[in-house]
Design a protein around this motif. Structure first.
Motif, PDB file in Angstrom:
ATOM      1  N   HIS A 201      -8.138   2.327  -7.448  1.00 36.93           N
ATOM      2  CA  HIS A 201      -7.178   2.517  -6.356  1.00 36.93           C
ATOM      3  C   HIS A 201      -6.453   1.200  -6.106  1.00 36.93           C
ATOM      4  O   HIS A 201      -6.884   0.139  -6.549  1.00 36.93           O
ATOM      5  N   HIS A 205      -2.542   2.169  -1.352  1.00 34.68           N
ATOM      6  CA  HIS A 205      -2.739   3.606  -1.147  1.00 34.68           C
ATOM      7  C   HIS A 205      -3.319   3.873   0.235  1.00 34.68           C
ATOM      8  O   HIS A 205      -4.367   3.348   0.593  1.00 34.68           O
ATOM      9  N   ASN A 210       3.335   2.731   4.889  1.00 38.16           N
ATOM     10  CA  ASN A 210       3.962   3.234   3.667  1.00 38.16           C
ATOM     11  C   ASN A 210       5.351   3.834   3.875  1.00 38.16           C
ATOM     12  O   ASN A 210       6.176   3.804   2.970  1.00 38.16           O
ATOM     13  N   THR A 237       0.336  -3.684  -3.194  1.00 37.30           N
ATOM     14  CA  THR A 237       0.769  -2.870  -4.333  1.00 37.30           C
ATOM     15  C   THR A 237       0.267  -3.437  -5.660  1.00 37.30           C
ATOM     16  O   THR A 237       0.472  -2.838  -6.712  1.00 37.30           O
ATOM     17  N   ASP A 242      -9.769   0.449  -2.278  1.00 40.75           N
ATOM     18  CA  ASP A 242      -9.425   1.604  -1.443  1.00 40.75           C
ATOM     19  C   ASP A 242      -9.505   1.244   0.037  1.00 40.75           C
ATOM     20  O   ASP A 242      -9.832   2.068   0.886  1.00 40.75           O
ATOM     21  N   GLN A 245      -7.991   3.463   2.581  1.00 42.63           N
ATOM     22  CA  GLN A 245      -8.416   4.863   2.555  1.00 42.63           C
ATOM     23  C   GLN A 245      -9.741   5.070   3.274  1.00 42.63           C
ATOM     24  O   GLN A 245      -9.984   6.122   3.844  1.00 42.63           O
TER      25      GLN A 245
END
Length: 333
Positions: A201, A205, A210, A237, A242, A245
């Motif tokens: 990841h 993300h 975003n 980027t 992660d 997330q």
């Protein structure tokens, strides 16, 4: 069920990886270890055993009379001065951490680097590196390190690098759990030995910024809501992880806290001259997304900026929402 024996050592570091591990889950790190049959046979900050008791544990492992399933090192290994390792002695043993790493690693089923210092050398290796600090199997991005590029543990794997400064507590616990369950092989690691369950990841993300990134609506100053990549040094980027997330402490991350991602899971992150300023060449950021050709990014960025909604552009340069989304189906009274 046979217990999975883990020995944790601390080299040259701030102790932040241990602090991160202790933040794991609602029940706590020790409950998580017990759940997977993991026995932390010694930890320098958390175990009661001291002095001769610790030396006895280490000697039993070296002589093969006590099984060691995983050796975990937090912090870099100081090889100086002159290869002696005496810049970092393990108290009470009369021997350096360099000695113990070299003596214990061949006995371990797995060797694990907890954090970017143990993985790549990290902060202790930055600059002129007078202590000759190094990671276990990498010195920066260069393979080798203390154990050498060819090193393999008893299980046949290279050093498993839970990179991060500090790593997410879940990365530490889930890696140890996977090892205890026999769920890690060479395919589970990336080219830098990082577990792919988080290294596949990007920190980008799931980032709460975003929408601003998609329209290249950038923050100009700290505390503003826009994307931090163009001007304020964010490397999300380009950085594996992660982070956005799963969140830290239940919800947080660097970018959600208003701070740029510094790519702390990557070798050499500590050499940045300014974490909060984006290096540019001809007005274009030098570091661009890993998964997009640079020419495409530049072209799409120009298109995105031309299509930026006024709401997004206004909010990007503010420290709070100044133009809310329209909720009237586009109609204004």
């Amino acid at each position: 069920m046979e217990r999975f024996n883990v020995l944790w050592l601390q080299g040259a570091s701030c102790g932040g990886c241990t602090m991160a591990a202790l933040d794991n889950g609602h029940a706590g790190w020790f409950a998580e270890l017990a759940r997977f049959g993991i026995d932390l046979i010694w930890h320098p900050s958390l175990s009661e055993a001291t002095a001769d008791e610790v030396v006895a544990i280490l000697e039993r492992i070296v002589h093969g009379t006590q099984r060691l399933d995983a050796l975990v090192l937090e912090g870099s290994v100081l090889r100086g001065p002159n290869g002696s390792g005496r810049f970092n002695m393990l108290g009470g043993t009369g021997r350096s951490m360099l000695h113990w790493v070299n003596a214990l690693a061949p006995q371990a089923g797995y060797v694990v680097a907890a954090g970017s210092c143990a993985a790549f050398g990290g902060v202790p290796m930055a600059g002129t590196n007078p202590t000759d600090a190094s990671g276990l199997q990498f010195a920066g991005a260069e393979a080798g390190g203390v154990l050498g590029e060819a090193f393999r543990s008893r299980a046949g794997l290279p050093v498993i690098n839970i990179a991060g400064c500090a790593p997410h507590p879940g990365w530490i616990s889930e890696t140890l759990a996977a090892l205890a369950l026999g769920g890690v092989d060479a395919d589970a690691l990336d080219s830098f030995g990082r577990p792919r369950f988080y290294a596949d990841h990007l920190a980008h993300h799931g980032c709460a910024r975003n929408e601003y990134y998609e329209f290249k609506a950038s923050a100009e100053e700290m505390s503003q809501q826009g994307c931090l990549m163009e001007h304020l040094g964010c490397k999300a980027t380009q950085a594996v992880g992660d982070c956005n997330q799963r969140g830290w402490n239940g919800s947080g991350s660097c970018t959600s806290g208003g701070y740029a991602c510094i790519a702390c899971t990557s070798p050499g992150f500590e050499t940045s001259q300014n974490f909060l300023e984006t290096a540019k060449l001809g007005g274009i950021p030098v570091g661009l997304p890993l998964d997009m050709p640079k020419a495409w990014f530049v072209a799409l960025a120009a298109l995105s900026k031309s299509a930026t909604p006024k709401r997004v552009r206004a909010n990007a340069a503010a420290d709070h929402i100044v133009v809310p989304p329209r909720s009237d189906g586009g109609r204004r009274k």
